[in-house]
Design an enzyme around this catalytic site. Structure first.
Site, PDB file in Angstrom:
ATOM      1  CG  ASP A 249      -1.269 -29.246  15.123  1.00 35.34           C
ATOM      2  OD1 ASP A 249      -1.848 -28.807  14.294  1.00 35.34           O
ATOM      3  OD2 ASP A 249      -0.993 -30.182  15.901  1.00 35.34           O
ATOM      4  CE  LYS A 271       5.510 -29.254  17.261  1.00 38.71           C
ATOM      5  NZ  LYS A 271       6.367 -30.185  17.913  1.00 38.71           N
ATOM      6  CG  MET A 384       4.810 -36.399   9.701  1.00 38.60           C
ATOM      7  SD  MET A 384       5.391 -35.882  11.218  1.00 38.60           S
ATOM      8  CE  MET A 384       4.929 -37.393  12.221  1.00 38.60           C
TER       9      MET A 384
END
Ligand code: SAH
Length: 476
Positions: A249, A271, A384
């Site tokens: 990723d 991603k 996040m």
């Protein structure tokens, strides 16, 4: 890009050149490598051009170019080294529909000729849009030194053999065959017996490769840790060293990818957290495709693959394909972040549990048990959480969290550019906006850097009760 590189089919087509001097010679040396029909118009041609004409390699017309001379030409080179004459001949060719190049006149040319590394059928074209011919020549020289002259022969004979190689399964097995041919068996056969030895060598090599029993593919889901290569587990290092294919990723650092085997295929599955750039279904399909082809696939996730990834879906896809798999855990961002501020995630009498939260999920900002989180002493690691900072702050305050609860944001944890931003719940949002984060960041709710605690204590001693300063950015 002002000029788009293409390879033009010129076999059997007309290429016309006007000029008989040095510029013409330079271009003709290149053009003579093609299978085009060359016609040169020159009132006073250099002896080399005459010799080529006599050898039947081009057609020479010993007069200046006139209207009608460029009919049906695919390309035209104006190489008279005389601006007025070049303009005149270019206009004629242009009217006849040829693509026109005026030597040393980029602006009025419809195409330019690149520097060429010729290992026919492997041809490398190097262009700098006229900006740096010296650079183009240097690159050409470098490539020429690196690509053995036999490469063209290997490629030509290899090309004719492609159909037979289809007997090998697509993917890793076929790649192994070709790499063996180009870098091992092929050059050795040429050294020993010249180009004639290649066909026999190819047959033997294919028989060898067909003989080796296909090894079943397997998939390892490997944690790459937070970014510092020294925080990789030994198992992760071994997996990287043995992998045929590494699907990683975006948060996996170049320093870590550097540790993959040189022959491994690296695939950026692009991603970042839940913000999918490559659809999850495509990633699953990639893993399965390479596993089925017999590859040792390493699915490399930042941190720990079991934390805020799509591990379960990927495992399901791998199982459905009948491939074997295993998990190599890694150091998750929360562990690296909390280490970066000298604290622990749990602590007697402060918190006996810690929550891992995501700031947003596939549907948007994620909801949580805000009420429970708002209780004194709670600690949460928020992944996040950059975009959702204001939302999280609002929810927690609404559910009665103390506005002075320490909050620490660690950007690029464990990496050389790690930044620690210490603030409080009430100041979280303006502080983050000012900090303008660009790297991955983890928010530790309920924890301040150990040093900040000291500072606060010291201040208390000297000045009486006071609050922890909202912006303490100096702990990087
Ligand atoms: N599996 C990963 C998490 C993937 S989700 C893990 O275990 O760490 C991606 C989020 O992880 C980022 O948005 C960020 O919040 C966090 N993250 C990953 N690497 C980080 C790092 N080096 N520093 C700070 N946060 C990081």
């Amino acid at each position: 890009m002002q000029h788009f590189p293409i390879f033009l089919a010129v076999a059997g087509r007309r290429i016309v050149l006007s000029g008989g001097g040095d510029a013409a010679l330079a271009k003709l040396r290149l053009l003579l490598k093609t299978e085009a029909h060359l016609t040169v118009f020159a009132a006073d041609p250099a002896p080399e051009i005459r010799a080529w004409a006599e050898a039947g390699r081009l057609k020479l017309v010993e007069r200046r170019l006139e209207p009608g001379d460029t009919l049906c030409a695919a390309l035209f080179y104006a190489a008279d080294e005389d601006a007025a004459e070049d303009t005149r001949t270019a206009a004629i060719a242009h009217a006849d529909g040829a693509l026109v190049n005026i030597v040393d006149n980029l602006e009025d040319s419809q195409f330019i000729t690149p520097a060429i590394v010729d290992r026919d059928p492997v041809t490398i074209a190097i262009g700098t849009e006229g900006a740096a011919p010296v650079l183009a020549r240097a690159i050409k020289k470098d490539l020429e030194e690196r690509l053995p002259p036999v490469l063209g022969t290997l490629a030509r004979i290899g090309k004719a053999f492609r159909a037979k190689v289809e007997a090998l399964p697509f993917g890793a097995k076929r790649r192994a065959f070709w790499s063996d041919y180009y870098f091992n068996a092929g050059p050795r056969a040429i050294d020993a017996g010249g180009a004639d030895a290649l066909e026999g060598a190819l047959d033997r090599l294919l028989a060898d490769h067909l003989d080796t029993a296909p090894k079943p593919g397997r998939v390892e889901f490997v944690g790459a840790g937070p970014g510092d290569p020294e925080l990789l587990t030994l198992k992760a290092r071994r997996a990287l060293h043995e992998a045929d294919v590494v699907i990683h990723d975006r948060l996996v650092t170049p320093e870590i990818l550097e540790l993959a085997r040189r022959e491994a295929t690296l695939i950026d599955a692009g991603k970042e957290g839940f913000g999918a750039a490559m659809a999850q279904g495509d990633i699953n399909a990639l893993i399965v495709e390479h596993g089925r082809a017999g590859a040792h696939v390493v699915r490399l996730q930042s941190g720990d693959p079991t934390v805020f990834g799509r591990l379960d879906e990927e495992i399901e896809a791998v199982e459905a394909a009948g491939l074997s798999w295993s998990i190599v855990p890694g150091i998750t961002a929360a562990s690296a972040a909390v280490a970066g501020i000298g604290q622990s995630l749990t602590k007697r009498q402060r918190n006996s549990s810690v929550r891992f939260l995501t700031g947003h999920d596939m549907k948007g900002f994620a909801d949580h048990d805000w009420h429970a989180l708002a209780a004194p002493g709670e600690v949460a690691a928020i992944y996040m959480g950059k975009k959702s900072a204001r939302f999280i702050q609002g929810r927690l305050l609404m559910h009665g969290a103390d506005p002075d609860t320490p909050v620490t944001v660690i950007e690029n944890a464990s990496r050389p550019d790690q930044r620690v931003i210490a603030t409080t719940l009430s100041e979280l949002e303006p502080t983050l906006s000012r900090a303008a984060l660009t790297g991955p960041a983890l928010t530790l709710f309920g924890l301040a850097p150990r040093d900040a605690v000291h500072t606060a204590v010291m201040r208390d001693v000297h000045r009486g009760p006071t609050r922890v300063s909202p912006l303490q950015e100096a702990f990087a």
